[in-house]
Design a protein around this motif. Structure first.
Motif, PDB file in Angstrom:
ATOM      1  N   LEU A   5       0.676  -0.901   0.347  1.00 33.78           N
ATOM      2  CA  LEU A   5      -0.086   0.001   0.303  1.00 33.78           C
ATOM      3  C   LEU A   5       1.118   1.240   0.140  1.00 33.78           C
ATOM      4  O   LEU A   5       2.032   1.336   1.001  1.00 33.78           O
ATOM      5  CB  LEU A   5      -0.302  -0.439   1.176  1.00 33.78           C
ATOM      6  CG  LEU A   5      -1.711   0.989   1.538  1.00 33.78           C
ATOM      7  CD1 LEU A   5      -2.980   1.600   0.195  1.00 33.78           C
ATOM      8  CD2 LEU A   5      -2.324   1.286   2.784  1.00 33.78           C
ATOM      9  N   ASP A   6       0.670   2.140  -1.176  1.00 34.61           N
ATOM     10  CA  ASP A   6       1.454   3.499  -0.848  1.00 34.61           C
ATOM     11  C   ASP A   6       0.451   4.251  -0.173  1.00 34.61           C
ATOM     12  O   ASP A   6      -0.675   4.584  -0.598  1.00 34.61           O
ATOM     13  CB  ASP A   6       1.417   3.919  -1.932  1.00 34.61           C
ATOM     14  CG  ASP A   6       2.655   3.268  -3.426  1.00 34.61           C
ATOM     15  OD1 ASP A   6       3.552   2.749  -2.381  1.00 34.61           O
ATOM     16  OD2 ASP A   6       2.317   2.772  -4.320  1.00 34.61           O
ATOM     17  N   PHE A   7       1.446   4.536   0.908  1.00 32.59           N
ATOM     18  CA  PHE A   7       0.477   5.307   1.286  1.00 32.59           C
ATOM     19  C   PHE A   7       0.683   7.669   1.913  1.00 32.59           C
ATOM     20  O   PHE A   7       2.488   7.517   2.418  1.00 32.59           O
ATOM     21  CB  PHE A   7       0.879   5.451   3.154  1.00 32.59           C
ATOM     22  CG  PHE A   7       0.233   6.134   4.255  1.00 32.59           C
ATOM     23  CD1 PHE A   7      -0.826   7.076   4.114  1.00 32.59           C
ATOM     24  CD2 PHE A   7       0.767   6.150   5.463  1.00 32.59           C
ATOM     25  CE1 PHE A   7      -1.364   7.748   4.988  1.00 32.59           C
ATOM     26  CE2 PHE A   7       0.961   7.515   6.075  1.00 32.59           C
ATOM     27  CZ  PHE A   7      -0.532   7.728   5.820  1.00 32.59           C
ATOM     28  N   TYR A   8       0.216   7.631   0.877  1.00 27.81           N
ATOM     29  CA  TYR A   8       0.945   9.920   0.351  1.00 27.81           C
ATOM     30  C   TYR A   8       0.357  10.155   1.445  1.00 27.81           C
ATOM     31  O   TYR A   8      -1.102  10.394   1.943  1.00 27.81           O
ATOM     32  CB  TYR A   8      -0.070   9.831  -0.674  1.00 27.81           C
ATOM     33  CG  TYR A   8       0.772   9.559  -1.996  1.00 27.81           C
ATOM     34  CD1 TYR A   8       2.237  10.176  -2.517  1.00 27.81           C
ATOM     35  CD2 TYR A   8       0.308   7.925  -2.070  1.00 27.81           C
ATOM     36  CE1 TYR A   8       3.039   9.500  -3.246  1.00 27.81           C
ATOM     37  CE2 TYR A   8       1.556   7.172  -3.352  1.00 27.81           C
ATOM     38  CZ  TYR A   8       2.655   8.351  -3.792  1.00 27.81           C
ATOM     39  OH  TYR A   8       3.231   7.432  -4.928  1.00 27.81           O
ATOM     40  N   ARG A  22      -2.680   5.320  12.783  1.00 30.90           N
ATOM     41  CA  ARG A  22      -3.973   4.116  12.793  1.00 30.90           C
ATOM     42  C   ARG A  22      -2.506   3.270  11.229  1.00 30.90           C
ATOM     43  O   ARG A  22      -3.684   1.790  11.846  1.00 30.90           O
ATOM     44  CB  ARG A  22      -5.626   4.044  12.131  1.00 30.90           C
ATOM     45  CG  ARG A  22      -5.735   5.171  13.094  1.00 30.90           C
ATOM     46  CD  ARG A  22      -7.142   5.701  12.469  1.00 30.90           C
ATOM     47  NE  ARG A  22      -8.217   4.439  11.939  1.00 30.90           N
ATOM     48  CZ  ARG A  22      -8.618   4.830  10.902  1.00 30.90           C
ATOM     49  NH1 ARG A  22      -8.619   5.970  10.246  1.00 30.90           N
ATOM     50  NH2 ARG A  22      -9.551   3.707   9.803  1.00 30.90           N
ATOM     51  N   ILE A  23      -2.372   3.459  10.348  1.00 31.06           N
ATOM     52  CA  ILE A  23      -1.791   2.438   9.808  1.00 31.06           C
ATOM     53  C   ILE A  23      -1.435   1.752   9.639  1.00 31.06           C
ATOM     54  O   ILE A  23      -1.432   0.698   9.049  1.00 31.06           O
ATOM     55  CB  ILE A  23      -1.332   3.310   7.992  1.00 31.06           C
ATOM     56  CG1 ILE A  23      -2.044   3.022   7.312  1.00 31.06           C
ATOM     57  CG2 ILE A  23      -0.106   4.146   8.632  1.00 31.06           C
ATOM     58  CD1 ILE A  23      -1.313   3.189   5.967  1.00 31.06           C
ATOM     59  N   VAL A  32      -0.675  -6.041   4.947  1.00 33.67           N
ATOM     60  CA  VAL A  32      -0.093  -5.413   4.344  1.00 33.67           C
ATOM     61  C   VAL A  32       0.816  -4.828   4.212  1.00 33.67           C
ATOM     62  O   VAL A  32       1.440  -3.687   5.403  1.00 33.67           O
ATOM     63  CB  VAL A  32      -1.278  -4.388   3.493  1.00 33.67           C
ATOM     64  CG1 VAL A  32      -1.202  -2.940   2.810  1.00 33.67           C
ATOM     65  CG2 VAL A  32      -2.461  -5.700   3.200  1.00 33.67           C
ATOM     66  N   LYS A  33       2.426  -4.711   3.434  1.00 32.67           N
ATOM     67  CA  LYS A  33       3.381  -4.070   3.660  1.00 32.67           C
ATOM     68  C   LYS A  33       2.651  -2.571   3.100  1.00 32.67           C
ATOM     69  O   LYS A  33       2.306  -2.340   2.519  1.00 32.67           O
ATOM     70  CB  LYS A  33       4.323  -4.025   2.302  1.00 32.67           C
ATOM     71  CG  LYS A  33       6.082  -3.979   3.099  1.00 32.67           C
ATOM     72  CD  LYS A  33       6.575  -4.058   2.620  1.00 32.67           C
ATOM     73  CE  LYS A  33       8.230  -3.022   3.065  1.00 32.67           C
ATOM     74  NZ  LYS A  33       9.409  -2.582   1.607  1.00 32.67           N
ATOM     75  N   VAL A  34       3.000  -1.360   4.213  1.00 33.38           N
ATOM     76  CA  VAL A  34       2.882   0.161   3.810  1.00 33.38           C
ATOM     77  C   VAL A  34       4.286   0.777   3.139  1.00 33.38           C
ATOM     78  O   VAL A  34       5.559   0.617   3.833  1.00 33.38           O
ATOM     79  CB  VAL A  34       2.123   0.701   5.114  1.00 33.38           C
ATOM     80  CG1 VAL A  34       2.505   1.887   4.920  1.00 33.38           C
ATOM     81  CG2 VAL A  34       1.583   0.279   5.729  1.00 33.38           C
ATOM     82  N   ARG A  35       3.749   1.732   2.000  1.00 30.24           N
ATOM     83  CA  ARG A  35       5.206   2.298   1.540  1.00 30.24           C
ATOM     84  C   ARG A  35       4.404   3.856   1.891  1.00 30.24           C
ATOM     85  O   ARG A  35       3.798   4.403   1.173  1.00 30.24           O
ATOM     86  CB  ARG A  35       5.864   1.866   0.228  1.00 30.24           C
ATOM     87  CG  ARG A  35       5.892   0.559  -0.560  1.00 30.24           C
ATOM     88  CD  ARG A  35       6.176   0.604  -1.403  1.00 30.24           C
ATOM     89  NE  ARG A  35       4.894   0.115  -2.431  1.00 30.24           N
ATOM     90  CZ  ARG A  35       4.476  -0.677  -3.293  1.00 30.24           C
ATOM     91  NH1 ARG A  35       5.680  -1.005  -3.748  1.00 30.24           N
ATOM     92  NH2 ARG A  35       3.935   0.064  -3.842  1.00 30.24           N
ATOM     93  N   TRP A  36       5.803   3.955   3.191  1.00 26.68           N
ATOM     94  CA  TRP A  36       5.386   5.520   3.447  1.00 26.68           C
ATOM     95  C   TRP A  36       6.121   6.661   2.239  1.00 26.68           C
ATOM     96  O   TRP A  36       6.933   6.621   1.780  1.00 26.68           O
ATOM     97  CB  TRP A  36       5.562   5.811   4.492  1.00 26.68           C
ATOM     98  CG  TRP A  36       5.545   5.540   5.792  1.00 26.68           C
ATOM     99  CD1 TRP A  36       5.594   3.677   6.018  1.00 26.68           C
ATOM    100  CD2 TRP A  36       4.833   5.516   7.139  1.00 26.68           C
ATOM    101  NE1 TRP A  36       5.420   3.602   7.363  1.00 26.68           N
ATOM    102  CE2 TRP A  36       3.948   4.100   7.490  1.00 26.68           C
ATOM    103  CE3 TRP A  36       4.075   6.799   7.245  1.00 26.68           C
ATOM    104  CZ2 TRP A  36       3.187   5.144   8.842  1.00 26.68           C
ATOM    105  CZ3 TRP A  36       3.030   7.240   8.765  1.00 26.68           C
ATOM    106  CH2 TRP A  36       3.679   5.549   9.148  1.00 26.68           C
ATOM    107  N   GLN A  37       5.078   7.149   1.762  1.00 27.27           N
ATOM    108  CA  GLN A  37       5.009   8.578   0.535  1.00 27.27           C
ATOM    109  C   GLN A  37       5.110   9.744   0.731  1.00 27.27           C
ATOM    110  O   GLN A  37       3.838  10.023   0.457  1.00 27.27           O
ATOM    111  CB  GLN A  37       4.048   7.727  -0.448  1.00 27.27           C
ATOM    112  CG  GLN A  37       3.926   6.975  -1.132  1.00 27.27           C
ATOM    113  CD  GLN A  37       5.504   6.231  -1.620  1.00 27.27           C
ATOM    114  OE1 GLN A  37       5.919   7.132  -2.197  1.00 27.27           O
ATOM    115  NE2 GLN A  37       6.371   4.820  -1.893  1.00 27.27           N
ATOM    116  N   PRO A  38       5.762  10.463   2.133  1.00 28.21           N
ATOM    117  CA  PRO A  38       4.899  11.889   2.262  1.00 28.21           C
ATOM    118  C   PRO A  38       5.165  12.600   0.527  1.00 28.21           C
ATOM    119  O   PRO A  38       6.876  12.161   0.203  1.00 28.21           O
ATOM    120  CB  PRO A  38       6.089  11.931   2.955  1.00 28.21           C
ATOM    121  CG  PRO A  38       7.477  11.585   3.224  1.00 28.21           C
ATOM    122  CD  PRO A  38       6.698   9.803   3.258  1.00 28.21           C
TER     123      PRO A  38
END
Length: 171
Positions: A5-8, A22-23, A32-38
């Protein structure tokens, strides 16, 4: 893992607080692996002529009420309206981008938002970034130099361009 999951998100977004806090647990439970995308949402909002809400006190009051209501429902700590605006020079964001490259963006982001919403220290203001980095046993001087230099600028432009190309308009 079931997927990625790409998390923008944006360090100056009050609504990002709810997701940042929460994520991790939700993604872990769903495998699910989160890809942190600031990214720089502020730049995109300016391009879209969509910044009037920050000057609309009625709307901002509603946003804060909404965050408070949702935080309560999610059982996320909330200490009331936090200092705003945040990250005026995008320093917290640049550090977050470096943290993303080095795979500690999740820790940095949770600590940054916790300090903002609970500690009452807005991201990128005063010594906030240095305090967060020290709490994570990171070298504030070294990371701050990188964030303020060419590396930070390059990562900022790259991340924001990626969000723009995906049509992201909020966080």
């Amino acid at each position: 893992m079931a997927g990625n999951l790409d998390f923008y998100f944006f360090y100056g977004s009050i609504h990002s607080y709810l997701s940042v806090m929460r994520i991790g647990a939700l993604a872990s439970a769903a495998h699910v692996k989160v890809r942190w995308q600031p990214f720089n949402l502020r730049e995109i909002l300016i391009e879209q002529n969509n910044t009037a809400f920050t000057k609309n006190e009625v709307k901002m009051n509603y946003f804060w009420h909404d965050v408070e209501r949702r935080a309560h429902g999610y059982k996320i700590p909330f200490a009331g309206r936090a200092p705003y605006p945040a990250d005026p020079d995008l320093l917290a964001l640049r550090v977050g981008l470096i943290a993303g490259q080095e795979k500690w963006c999740d820790e940095y982001s949770r600590a940054t938002f916790h300090e903002w919403f609970i500690g009452r220290r807005a991201p990128g203001v005063g010594d906030h970034v240095e305090r967060v980095l020290a709490s994570l046993n990171k070298s504030p001087a070294s990371i701050m130099t990188r964030a303020k230099g060419a590396e930070g600028e390059h990562l900022l432009m790259e991340a924001t361009d990626a969000a723009r190309k995906l049509g992201i308009f909020g966080a």
